[in-house]
Design an enzyme around this catalytic site. Structure first.
Site, PDB file in Angstrom:
ATOM      1  NE  ARG A  90      19.429  21.505  64.240  1.00  0.00           N
ATOM      2  CZ  ARG A  90      18.498  21.060  64.975  1.00  0.00           C
ATOM      3  NH1 ARG A  90      17.726  19.946  64.709  1.00  0.00           N
ATOM      4  NH2 ARG A  90      17.945  21.650  65.959  1.00  0.00           N
ATOM      5  CE1 TYR A  91      15.980  18.404  60.232  1.00  0.00           C
ATOM      6  CE2 TYR A  91      15.547  20.377  61.113  1.00  0.00           C
ATOM      7  CZ  TYR A  91      15.762  19.158  61.239  1.00  0.00           C
ATOM      8  OH  TYR A  91      15.300  18.367  62.313  1.00  0.00           O
ATOM      9  NE  ARG A  94      12.225  21.544  57.890  1.00  0.00           N
ATOM     10  CZ  ARG A  94      12.810  20.283  57.509  1.00  0.00           C
ATOM     11  NH1 ARG A  94      13.596  20.383  56.506  1.00  0.00           N
ATOM     12  NH2 ARG A  94      12.777  19.318  58.351  1.00  0.00           N
ATOM     13  CB  CYS A 103       9.279  35.473  75.183  1.00  0.00           C
ATOM     14  SG  CYS A 103      10.112  34.437  73.664  1.00  0.00           S
ATOM     15  CB  CYS A 107       8.897  29.347  79.031  1.00  0.00           C
ATOM     16  SG  CYS A 107       7.453  30.068  78.000  1.00  0.00           S
ATOM     17  CB  CYS A 110      13.054  29.077  77.483  1.00  0.00           C
ATOM     18  SG  CYS A 110      13.463  29.615  75.791  1.00  0.00           S
ATOM     19  NE  ARG A 112      16.739  29.189  69.684  1.00  0.00           N
ATOM     20  CZ  ARG A 112      15.585  28.900  68.928  1.00  0.00           C
ATOM     21  NH1 ARG A 112      14.613  29.649  69.296  1.00  0.00           N
ATOM     22  NH2 ARG A 112      15.918  28.066  68.140  1.00  0.00           N
ATOM     23  CG  ASP A 271      15.695  20.546  73.054  1.00  0.00           C
ATOM     24  OD1 ASP A 271      15.318  19.433  72.394  1.00  0.00           O
ATOM     25  OD2 ASP A 271      15.310  21.792  72.548  1.00  0.00           O
ATOM     26  CG  ASP A 308      15.716  19.188  68.011  1.00  0.00           C
ATOM     27  OD1 ASP A 308      16.345  18.560  67.071  1.00  0.00           O
ATOM     28  OD2 ASP A 308      15.276  20.273  67.680  1.00  0.00           O
ATOM     29  CE  LYS A 315      12.027  20.288  65.819  1.00  0.00           C
ATOM     30  NZ  LYS A 315      13.143  21.199  64.853  1.00  0.00           N
TER      31      LYS A 315
HETATM   32  C1  LIG Z   1      12.589  22.287  64.263  1.00  0.00           C
HETATM   33  C2  LIG Z   1      13.595  23.002  63.250  1.00  0.00           C
HETATM   34  C3  LIG Z   1      13.159  23.267  61.993  1.00  0.00           C
HETATM   35  C4  LIG Z   1      11.788  23.072  61.418  1.00  0.00           C
HETATM   36  O1  LIG Z   1      11.588  21.779  61.435  1.00  0.00           O
HETATM   37  P1  LIG Z   1      10.110  20.910  60.880  1.00  0.00           P
HETATM   38  O2  LIG Z   1       9.922  19.798  61.308  1.00  0.00           O
HETATM   39  O3  LIG Z   1      10.036  21.178  59.464  1.00  0.00           O
HETATM   40  O4  LIG Z   1       9.076  21.815  61.531  1.00  0.00           O
HETATM   41  C5  LIG Z   1      13.913  23.862  61.284  1.00  0.00           C
HETATM   42  N1  LIG Z   1      15.169  24.090  61.747  1.00  0.00           N
HETATM   43  C6  LIG Z   1      15.537  23.929  62.920  1.00  0.00           C
HETATM   44  C7  LIG Z   1      16.983  24.272  63.516  1.00  0.00           C
HETATM   45  C8  LIG Z   1      14.897  23.076  63.805  1.00  0.00           C
HETATM   46  O5  LIG Z   1      15.144  23.270  65.232  1.00  0.00           O
HETATM   47  S1  SF4 Z   2       9.876  28.694  75.224  1.00  0.00           S
HETATM   48 FE1  SF4 Z   2      11.313  30.187  75.365  1.00  0.00          FE
HETATM   49  S2  SF4 Z   2      10.990  31.109  73.142  1.00  0.00           S
HETATM   50 FE2  SF4 Z   2       9.284  29.803  73.535  1.00  0.00          FE
HETATM   51  S3  SF4 Z   2       7.740  31.211  74.501  1.00  0.00           S
HETATM   52 FE3  SF4 Z   2       8.852  30.453  76.099  1.00  0.00          FE
HETATM   53  S4  SF4 Z   2      10.425  31.685  76.535  1.00  0.00           S
HETATM   54 FE4  SF4 Z   2       9.880  32.253  74.674  1.00  0.00          FE
END
Ligand SMILES: *Cc1c(COP(=O)(O)O)cnc(C)c1O
Ligand code: SF4
Length: 347
Positions: A90-91, A94, A103, A107, A110, A112, A271, A308, A315
């Site tokens: 996305r960025y 990174r 996991c 959670c 979560c 995801r 989220d 986010d 973010k």
């Molecule tokens: C949060 C996130 C990151 C990392 O963000 P930082 O602000 O650098 O910690 C990188 N990629 C995605 C898709 C993210 O959601």
């Molecule tokens: S929030 Fe989701 S990805 Fe993170 S530890 Fe919990 S279950 Fe795993």
């Protein structure tokens, strides 16, 4: 199997135990766990002091999850930002590499929760070969975040293999591991894991404590071992209704983290993922928490409060003194300078 894997498998809580310990009606929970799987380590389960306490809410299935039908499944549009499977780009500089499908404890809040599964162990990593080749071909990528699921559910050997592949990429500067293992199964942080990880520096690790009750002798020892391996530790907290949406609780949490050499990094606004509506808080709550910290505790104890933005717009950190708001609409400027409207929740 590695020893920790055996312990992990032998000590998982089974659903039936919920009715044994808390006389819960399992029939009513079945539709929830069929939709969103149940998995809790005995260690984490034992931190529950009473029903509906902050630990309970994070890990015990709730009927509210299947009542939330309107919220989106992928509010951050991660699919759009996934050029190859198991990678989110996305960025510019990174990427997130989704190495693990599950996991130790699932959670209930979560982001995801529609993708994580209750996979058996020993567990194979996701097939990330294509994703690693993608990183190899893009010289602009200098930071890879291993996430999932939880990367530390892989065996030492498999994780070592992935880290070795990544470390061969000349333009890759740092690797970050995102894991909740110190919180929900600290026995995973073995000395042999730490010895392996420290061969891959510069390596950072972000963990995910949400409440002071999660700071125990075992989770403290896990953090101390990682810090002693020279790994800078950060913490990401998710703001959750009924768990930690309180300035006093957050202040206690961040101060205790510093004692473990864990630097509070982010407080995330939850989220808007389907099945998690009952955990949402207003943005005002988050801002109150930040106001309760700034000036009232060490600067290094204060995380950034971030939203986010929906749709994958990035973010945005929020500070109480410079938010722009009209009625219930916040106007948030992202890293590209775009102003995005964000509708707040009811308090
Ligand atoms: C949060 C996130 C990151 C990392 O963000 P930082 O602000 O650098 O910690 C990188 N990629 C995605 C898709 C993210 O959601
Ligand atoms: S929030 Fe989701 S990805 Fe993170 S530890 Fe919990 S279950 Fe795993």
């Amino acid at each position: 199997m590695e020893n920790w894997q055996k312990t992990f498998l032998e000590t998982l809580i089974c659903l039936e135990e919920l009715s044994d310990y808390f006389s819960m009606d399992l029939d009513s929970l079945n539709p929830v766990v069929e939709r969103y799987p149940f998995r809790v380590t005995r260690y984490y389960f034992n931190l529950i002091q009473e029903p509906y306490d902050p630990i309970w809410r994070q890990c015990i299935p709730d009927l509210e999850e299947i009542k939330d039908l309107e919220s989106p499944i992928d509010p951050l549009n991660e699919r759009k930002f996934s050029p190859v499977p198991f990678l989110i780009h996305r960025y510019p500089d990174r990427v997130v590499l989704l190495v693990s499908p599950t996991c130790p404890t699932l959670c209930r809040f979560c982001t995801r929760k529609h993708y994580v599964r209750n996979n058996p162990l020993p567990m194979k990593s996701n097939p990330v070969e294509e994703a690693i080749e993608y990183v190899e071909k893009k010289p602009e990528i200098r930071d890879v975040i291993l996430s999932g699921g939880d990367p530390l559910l892989l065996s030492d050997e498999e994780l070592d293999g992935i880290l070795k592949r990544l470390r061969k990429i000349p333009h890759l500067e740092i690797v970050r591991i995102h894991t909740r293992m110190p919180v929900t199964f600290p026995m995973r942080i073995t000395l042999s894991l730490c010895r392996m990880l420290k061969t891959h520096h510069p390596l950072y690790l972000n963990t995910h404590f949400n409440h002071p009750l999660e700071i125990t002798p075992q989770s403290s020892e896990a953090c101390i071992r990682l810090a002693d391996a020279g790994i800078p530790l950060g913490n990401q907290t998710v703001l959750l209704r009924g768990v930690n949406d309180d300035p006093g609780v957050m202040k206690q949490l961040v101060q205790k983290l510093l004692i473990l050499r864990v630097r509070p990094y982010y407080i995330h606004q939850l989220d808007r993922v389907r099945g998690t509506r009952h955990f949402r808080t207003s943005v005002g709550r988050g801002l109150t928490i930040i106001s309760g910290l700034r000036g009232h505790t060490s600067g290094i104890a204060i995380p950034q409060y971030v939203i986010d933005l929906p749709g994958g717009k990035g973010k945005v950190p929020l500070l109480p003194e410079d938010v722009k708001k009209e009625g219930k609409t916040y106007f948030l400027r992202n890293y590209l300078g775009e102003v995005v409207e964000y509708q707040d929740e009811e308090d």
